[in-house]
Write a protein that holds these residues in place. Sequence first.
Motif, short mmCIF file in Angstrom:
data_model
loop_
_atom_site.label_atom_id
_atom_site.label_comp_id
_atom_site.label_asym_id
_atom_site.label_seq_id
_atom_site.Cartn_x
_atom_site.Cartn_y
_atom_site.Cartn_z
N LYS A 116 0.81 -1.21 0.00
CA LYS A 116 0.00 0.00 0.00
C LYS A 116 0.85 1.27 0.00
N GLU A 117 2.02 1.21 0.63
CA GLU A 117 2.86 2.41 0.69
C GLU A 117 3.24 2.89 -0.72
N THR A 118 3.62 1.96 -1.57
CA THR A 118 3.96 2.33 -2.95
C THR A 118 2.72 2.80 -3.69
N LEU A 119 1.61 2.09 -3.52
CA LEU A 119 0.37 2.49 -4.19
C LEU A 119 -0.09 3.86 -3.75
N LYS A 120 0.07 4.15 -2.47
CA LYS A 120 -0.34 5.47 -1.98
C LYS A 120 0.55 6.56 -2.57
N ALA A 121 1.85 6.29 -2.71
CA ALA A 121 2.75 7.28 -3.32
C ALA A 121 2.32 7.57 -4.76
N MET A 122 1.96 6.53 -5.49
CA MET A 122 1.51 6.71 -6.87
C MET A 122 0.20 7.49 -6.92
N THR A 123 -0.67 7.21 -5.97
CA THR A 123 -1.97 7.88 -5.93
C THR A 123 -1.83 9.33 -5.46
N ASP A 124 -0.98 9.56 -4.48
CA ASP A 124 -0.75 10.92 -3.99
C ASP A 124 -0.18 11.82 -5.07
N ALA A 125 0.58 11.24 -5.99
CA ALA A 125 1.19 12.04 -7.06
C ALA A 125 0.15 12.71 -7.95
N ILE A 126 -1.06 12.15 -7.97
CA ILE A 126 -2.13 12.74 -8.81
C ILE A 126 -3.30 13.19 -7.95
N GLU A 127 -3.00 13.60 -6.73
CA GLU A 127 -4.04 14.07 -5.82
C GLU A 127 -4.83 15.23 -6.42
N HIS A 128 -4.15 16.10 -7.20
CA HIS A 128 -4.82 17.26 -7.78
C HIS A 128 -5.96 16.86 -8.71
N ARG A 129 -5.88 15.68 -9.33
CA ARG A 129 -6.93 15.24 -10.23
C ARG A 129 -8.20 14.85 -9.47
N GLY A 130 -8.05 14.52 -8.20
CA GLY A 130 -9.19 14.10 -7.41
C GLY A 130 -9.05 14.53 -5.98
N PRO A 131 -9.29 15.80 -5.69
CA PRO A 131 -9.05 16.32 -4.34
C PRO A 131 -10.11 15.92 -3.31
#
Length: 608
Positions: A18-33
């Motif tokens: 999950k840590e890696t997946l969260k990093a990938m997801t956090d990188a595009i936080e702006h697309r889904g705030p």
Amino acid sequence: MCGITGWVDWSKNLSKNKETLKAMTDAIEHRGPDAEGFWLKDHAALGHRRLIVIDPEGGAQPMVYQIGEDHIALTYNGELYNYLELRDELLAKGHDIKTNSDTEVLLHAYLEWDTDCIRHFNGIFAFGIWDERQDRLMLGRDHLGVKPLFFAEREGQIIFGSEIKSLLSHPDVEPEVDTEGLAEVFGLGPMRTPGKAVFKGIQEVRAGHFMTFSENNSSDEKYWMLKSKEHTDDVETTVNTIRELLEDTVKRQLIADKPLVTMLSGGLDSSGLTAMAGKEFREDSKALSTYSIDFVNSEADFEEDFLRRDLDEPWVNRVSEHVGTNHTSIVLDSDKLVDHLLVPMRARDLPGVGEIETSLYLLFTEMKKDATVALSGESADEVFSGYPWFHQEEYLDADIFPWLMNLGNMGGILKDDIQEKLQLKQYQKERYQEALEEIPELEGETGMEAKQRRMSYMFITRFLPFMLDRKDRASMMTGFEVRVPFCDYRLVEYLWNIPYEMKRIDDIEKGILRRAFADYLPEDVRYRKKSAYPSTKDDEYLQRVQRWMLNVLDDPDSPILSLIKEDVVREIAEGRHPGIDGSRAKGLLDYLLQINAWLKEYQIRINL
């Protein structure tokens, strides 16, 4: 609209990653705030960032359906404009659909039709589906490529996401650029080759394609393409068909559970859509809000040229009054434009078109304060053949893309050894030839009509993706959704076969569209000559980017110095170059500043 990401590894259990997946997801936080979501199990990990537009309660993702012990998990970005019809069809087939979201409709469409589901969709979308029954990943993208989707294959893994930065957040994806990548940057500029993502080993799911990946094989299928046939409708029927398609498209794209507005430039495209949307709003006893962009001292600085015939604002006001909208004009100054120059590059993960992109980002930033969704007139020029190049022999007979002929030779600023390795002119010709070979020619069509069909294909498949990239990244960087009615694939299919002379009826570009808007716009607005997206004419802007470039040249650690002829670029930055000044200098310096920052911030390794 949202951001999606994830990866599949058939040889490992990813449930603890999950840590890696969260990093990938956090990188595009702006697309889904508005929300985040994760799903990890055995060989698949899916992430999601949500921008809530439809069904706030029922559209959470990743969305998972269970059949026995197997799961089918979906992460999805976009809108299905025909989801209500699909929902009814699926309910009639016995599906138990519990929410009002198009996400659940997409998932059940996959359960019903497998990969053929994508042929049932009308919308803008990018999605990933992991199917445990088959240990298979499906990646799909909409017909015109409005929504982005990138992927990388790494040692038995498939890593994917809405933006490149999401992939770069995975430890197995390195920021590297090779000869081909640099040829894209310096030879094609922001108009990338479809399928290529500039970074070595990162690719793009092409528009109108879906891909499947399993442990031992993969496939790439083109589910939608333009088909050439004789256009048999007369002018009146053609006009009525275009109007009916646009009315239906606009009505579908007004569906939202969040505030929706339109972009309004006073040009034909945005004005017509605004008038159609305004009619729908009035019938619902509402007033439509509209937004335009302007620049400080634009009236005093304005100079008519080939691209810009007159100022937008008087026409914006004319249309706003006619339709009855609540209008806001966003006025920008040079300081704000320069201060935010690098934001679109960070949004795109690649160098872009500078000030024109920056102003769009700043416009969306202001619009986001009042709304979540907007309609845009983007792509009308591409699908209606609205550019002057369509009737100019010099461009019709060229052996490179027509827009590159106006940009000049970027190779002249590169060091000799870099020029030799990149072979930019040859690269441009090869990419152009690839596009030519794809064109579905019409049997028996020759001469000017055949050339114009080829030109139309270039703009729809090579130039339009850049325009859509620009709008998607600039808007989603602010958590703002922009819809593009002129990209409805039904309309594009119909327009593809209309002869250019009919499109240009009344001896004016997009004449057929002007007729289609007859019941919606005053005649003076309908027959306003095309004027390009506005640009600042303030001398202060050029002076500031010149000073910035000089600072880059004076810094021995600037990564771009390994690629460019410093003396030539210094001449441009000091205003001494005999052939590159004014707007050309501004555009070139904008681009070089972005390349330097891109190489530095992304810590890109150049491998030539």
